[in-house]
Design a protein around this motif. Structure first.
Motif, PDB file in Angstrom:
ATOM      1  N   HIS A 107     -19.010 -14.177 -17.966  1.00  0.00           N
ATOM      2  CA  HIS A 107     -19.193 -14.237 -16.509  1.00  0.00           C
ATOM      3  C   HIS A 107     -20.577 -13.717 -16.087  1.00  0.00           C
ATOM      4  O   HIS A 107     -21.128 -12.811 -16.709  1.00  0.00           O
ATOM      5  CB  HIS A 107     -18.137 -13.394 -15.792  1.00  0.00           C
ATOM      6  N   VAL A 108     -21.073 -14.254 -14.978  1.00  0.00           N
ATOM      7  CA  VAL A 108     -22.336 -13.781 -14.391  1.00  0.00           C
ATOM      8  C   VAL A 108     -22.134 -12.358 -13.866  1.00  0.00           C
ATOM      9  O   VAL A 108     -21.198 -12.092 -13.109  1.00  0.00           O
ATOM     10  CB  VAL A 108     -22.752 -14.694 -13.213  1.00  0.00           C
ATOM     11  N   ARG A 109     -23.026 -11.462 -14.291  1.00  0.00           N
ATOM     12  CA  ARG A 109     -22.949 -10.064 -13.831  1.00  0.00           C
ATOM     13  C   ARG A 109     -24.223  -9.672 -13.102  1.00  0.00           C
ATOM     14  O   ARG A 109     -25.253 -10.337 -13.224  1.00  0.00           O
ATOM     15  CB  ARG A 109     -22.710  -9.135 -15.020  1.00  0.00           C
ATOM     16  N   PHE A 117      -7.856 -15.168 -14.574  1.00  0.00           N
ATOM     17  CA  PHE A 117      -7.941 -16.539 -14.026  1.00  0.00           C
ATOM     18  C   PHE A 117      -9.323 -16.874 -13.449  1.00  0.00           C
ATOM     19  O   PHE A 117      -9.489 -17.895 -12.793  1.00  0.00           O
ATOM     20  CB  PHE A 117      -6.867 -16.807 -12.957  1.00  0.00           C
ATOM     21  N   ASN A 118     -10.323 -16.012 -13.660  1.00  0.00           N
ATOM     22  CA  ASN A 118     -11.667 -16.293 -13.151  1.00  0.00           C
ATOM     23  C   ASN A 118     -12.402 -17.162 -14.175  1.00  0.00           C
ATOM     24  O   ASN A 118     -12.616 -16.717 -15.300  1.00  0.00           O
ATOM     25  CB  ASN A 118     -12.414 -14.972 -12.923  1.00  0.00           C
ATOM     26  N   GLY A 124     -18.894 -16.013 -11.272  1.00  0.00           N
ATOM     27  CA  GLY A 124     -19.331 -14.623 -11.143  1.00  0.00           C
ATOM     28  C   GLY A 124     -18.211 -13.612 -11.395  1.00  0.00           C
ATOM     29  O   GLY A 124     -17.078 -13.801 -10.955  1.00  0.00           O
ATOM     30  N   TRP A 125     -18.562 -12.551 -12.071  1.00  0.00           N
ATOM     31  CA  TRP A 125     -17.661 -11.425 -12.390  1.00  0.00           C
ATOM     32  C   TRP A 125     -17.232 -10.748 -11.090  1.00  0.00           C
ATOM     33  O   TRP A 125     -18.082 -10.425 -10.251  1.00  0.00           O
ATOM     34  CB  TRP A 125     -18.448 -10.471 -13.265  1.00  0.00           C
ATOM     35  N   VAL A 126     -15.946 -10.519 -10.931  1.00  0.00           N
ATOM     36  CA  VAL A 126     -15.451  -9.888  -9.705  1.00  0.00           C
ATOM     37  C   VAL A 126     -15.534  -8.365  -9.829  1.00  0.00           C
ATOM     38  O   VAL A 126     -15.073  -7.779 -10.818  1.00  0.00           O
ATOM     39  CB  VAL A 126     -13.998 -10.328  -9.405  1.00  0.00           C
TER      40      VAL A 126
END
Ligand SMILES: [Fe+2]
Length: 234
Positions: free
Chosen positions: A23-25, A143-144, A149-151
């Motif tokens: 994920h994008v961080r 489920f992302n 993007g990282w939540v």
């Protein structure tokens, strides 16, 4: 002083939550996993959190939650993970509580980033040892899709609790919180900070006499959140 390793039993459910994903961080969270922002400078009328509808939902202690945004706009603390209708923690829709807290709702929208669950936590007092028994990591990115993007989560403290603090710890090689990395975030009124709560073990030690109230919002990492954080640094 009591050590967190003496209080947690293994295996712990948090240990299995993924740490490394594609994920994008945000670079601003890379070093410490959290970032302190400037205190909120607007005053929020007490009615904006006292008049909301709270639900019995336990997380990190004796807590109740007032959902302001959920997956479908219903007052439901589980919304995003409804069996058969699982969704990542973003694309939140305002609930009936939102109309009762316009300053808070405006604040969430002003960030400009995709938000998921938004809620007010009501936490009863708990001392340091009690809080450490509740320390955990969040499953924010279930489920992302891995190319999104990282939540992460942001806090805005509504009540004034200068003797309370959020405990943050990195995960150690044993899969449990590493006490040597402990950091304490102060929880006075208006305090704001963003935490990667899937990476850091976290819990609040609340030394007050009365419940502590705070706004917790899930945001997707990306250019919008990055810009907003940069504009809110001390
Ligand atoms: Fe949490």
């Amino acid at each position: 002083m009591v050590q967190v390793s003496e209080l947690l039993t293994t295996p712990h459910w948090s240990t299995e939550i993924p740490l490394d994903t594609p994920h994008v961080r945000l670079p601003v969270l890379a070093e410490h996993g959290y970032v302190q922002l400037r205190d909120f400078d607007e005053s929020i009328p007490e009615s904006e959190w006292r008049s909301l509808e709270y639900m019995d939902w336990k997380s990190g202690g004796d807590t109740n939650f007032a959902p302001i945004a959920t997956a479908d706009g219903e007052l439901d603390c589980r919304g995003f993970w409804k069996p058969g209708d699982e969704r990542p923690d973003k694309g939140g829709k305002f609930t009936s509580n939102a109309a009762k807290c316009p300053t808070i709702t405006r604040f969430v929208e002003s960030v400009g980033a995709n938000f998921g669950r938004v809620r007010i936590i009501k936490l009863e007092p708990q001392d340091y040892e009690t809080s450490l028994r509740q320390i955990h990591r969040d499953d924010n990115n279930r489920f992302n899709p891995p190319d999104e993007g990282w939540v992460v989560r942001s806090w805005l403290e509504l009540t004034d609790n200068p003797d309370s603090f959020m405990v943050l710890m990195e995960q150690g090689d044993d899969g449990l919180p590493d006490a040597s990395t402990e950091h304490r975030v102060p929880l006075h009124r208006g305090a704001r900070f963003v935490v990667d709560t899937q990476r850091l073990w976290h819990v609040v030690c609340h030394n007050g006499e009365a419940p502590r109230y705070a706004l917790i919002s899930s945001f997707e990492s990306g250019p919008a959140l990055d810009r907003w954080i940069a504009s809110q640094l001390p």
